[in-house]
Design an enzyme around this catalytic site. Structure first.
Site, PDB file in Angstrom:
ATOM      1  N   MET A   1      69.325  55.799  30.968  1.00 25.70           N
ATOM      2  CA  MET A   1      68.651  55.436  29.730  1.00 25.70           C
ATOM      3  C   MET A   1      68.183  56.691  29.038  1.00 25.70           C
ATOM      4  SD  MET A   1      65.057  53.968  31.210  1.00 25.70           S
ATOM      5  CE  MET A   1      64.501  53.585  29.567  1.00 25.70           C
ATOM      6  N   GLY A 182      73.811  60.404  23.031  1.00 26.73           N
ATOM      7  CA  GLY A 182      72.696  59.469  23.048  1.00 26.73           C
ATOM      8  C   GLY A 182      71.564  59.855  23.977  1.00 26.73           C
ATOM      9  N   ASP A 183      71.807  60.777  24.873  1.00 25.74           N
ATOM     10  CA  ASP A 183      70.769  61.327  25.759  1.00 25.74           C
ATOM     11  C   ASP A 183      71.231  62.700  26.200  1.00 25.74           C
ATOM     12  OD1 ASP A 183      68.642  61.801  27.404  1.00 25.74           O
ATOM     13  OD2 ASP A 183      69.093  60.232  28.857  1.00 25.74           O
ATOM     14  N   ALA A 184      71.314  63.613  25.234  1.00 26.57           N
ATOM     15  CA  ALA A 184      71.944  64.911  25.461  1.00 26.57           C
ATOM     16  C   ALA A 184      71.021  65.930  26.115  1.00 26.57           C
ATOM     17  CB  ALA A 184      72.471  65.466  24.135  1.00 26.57           C
ATOM     18  N   ASN A 188      72.001  66.037  31.805  1.00 26.65           N
ATOM     19  CA  ASN A 188      73.169  65.164  31.706  1.00 26.65           C
ATOM     20  C   ASN A 188      74.477  65.901  31.435  1.00 26.65           C
ATOM     21  OD1 ASN A 188      71.630  62.943  32.277  1.00 26.65           O
ATOM     22  ND2 ASN A 188      71.144  62.542  30.128  1.00 26.65           N
TER      23      ASN A 188
END
Length: 257
Positions: A1, A182-184, A188
């Protein structure tokens, strides 16, 4: 998430190199999914989700259901993105009324915030910036069925009971539409032994949006993970000049949503 995972080096979280079963015992469902394989904890997030790697090269993600993203949504995005770039291949997907889980193939490389790369932030930051640019360049906007633009993010926040300040309903003009990660955040991006990015993980919010939505968060996360002074280096590695207005806006939107 989309959030800051608890990785090695984060004082709030688990150091995978030192974690023991007592520190992060695998939930029963994770043990079932492991099918007897050995388990090493990778991270624990802010809502209680955990990720383990098995000694037979699988990654098991397990956690409570939440309204922001789901493993089912992430699996759909991984399957789509895998045609264009290096992302985990989904092996299993499941859930019940309160929990969900996903098993993927482990990929080469280490998270950019494992101890090796925390000790070499210049290499790690360059890899994250270059990797994000390659990700944006590889994924075809016109073929992407997912959206992560400002209206979509504000609508998602509203579903979760979050009211976004009125000023953030008016973003800067789009610089360049890309398929955003989206969640850089730096954790990640996976980095190989040669110091170059190898893959991206945690794509639950992937979708089309302004590239600065990703760049801003990636640059901001260098402060969380490596300390101050690395933001410009990440933006340089990405290959653009800093854009203070877009950086400020997308950081505020991230914090608000």
């Amino acid at each position: 998430m989309p959030q800051r995972p608890f990785w090695a080096g984060d004082p709030r979280g688990v150091d995978p190199g030192a974690a023991t079963g007592a520190q992060l015992p695998p939930p029963a469902r994770v043990r079932i999914l492991a099918r007897g394989a050995g388990l090493v904890p990778l991270w624990r997030n802010e809502i209680g989700g955990v990720t383990f790697r098995t000694d037979d090269d699988r990654v098991i993600k397990f956690g409570p259901r939440n309204a922001e993203t789901s493993f089912r949504e992430e699996a759909a995005r991984l399957r789509w993105a895998s045609a264009y770039t290096s992302v985990p291949r989904v092996l299993e997907l499941g859930g019940d009324a309160t929990q969900e889980w996903m098993v993927t193939v482990a990929l080469p490389g280490l998270s950019a915030v494992t101890p090796r790369w925390l000790a070499d932030p210049a290499t790690a930051v360059a890899a994250v910036g270059a990797g994000l640019r390659a990700f944006h360049d590889a994924l075809p906007v016109r073929l992407c069925p997912f959206v992560w633009d400002v209206p979509a993010r504000i609508a998602n926040a509203a579903v979760r009971g979050i009211r976004v300040p009125d000023a953030l309903h008016h973003p800067p003009p789009v610089d360049r539409l890309v398929v955003c990660h989206g969640d850089a955040c730096c954790p990640n991006t996976l980095v190989g032994d040669d110091g170059r990015w190898t893959a991206h993980v945690d794509l639950g919010a992937l979708g089309v949006g302004d590239r600065w939505a990703d760049i801003a968060v990636a640059a901001m996360s260098t402060v969380w993970n490596y300390g101050p002074g690395w933001e410009d280096a990440l933006i340089e590695a990405y290959g653009v000049a800093p854009d203070p207005a877009r950086l400020a806006y997308y950081r505020e939107l991230w914090d608000a949503t």
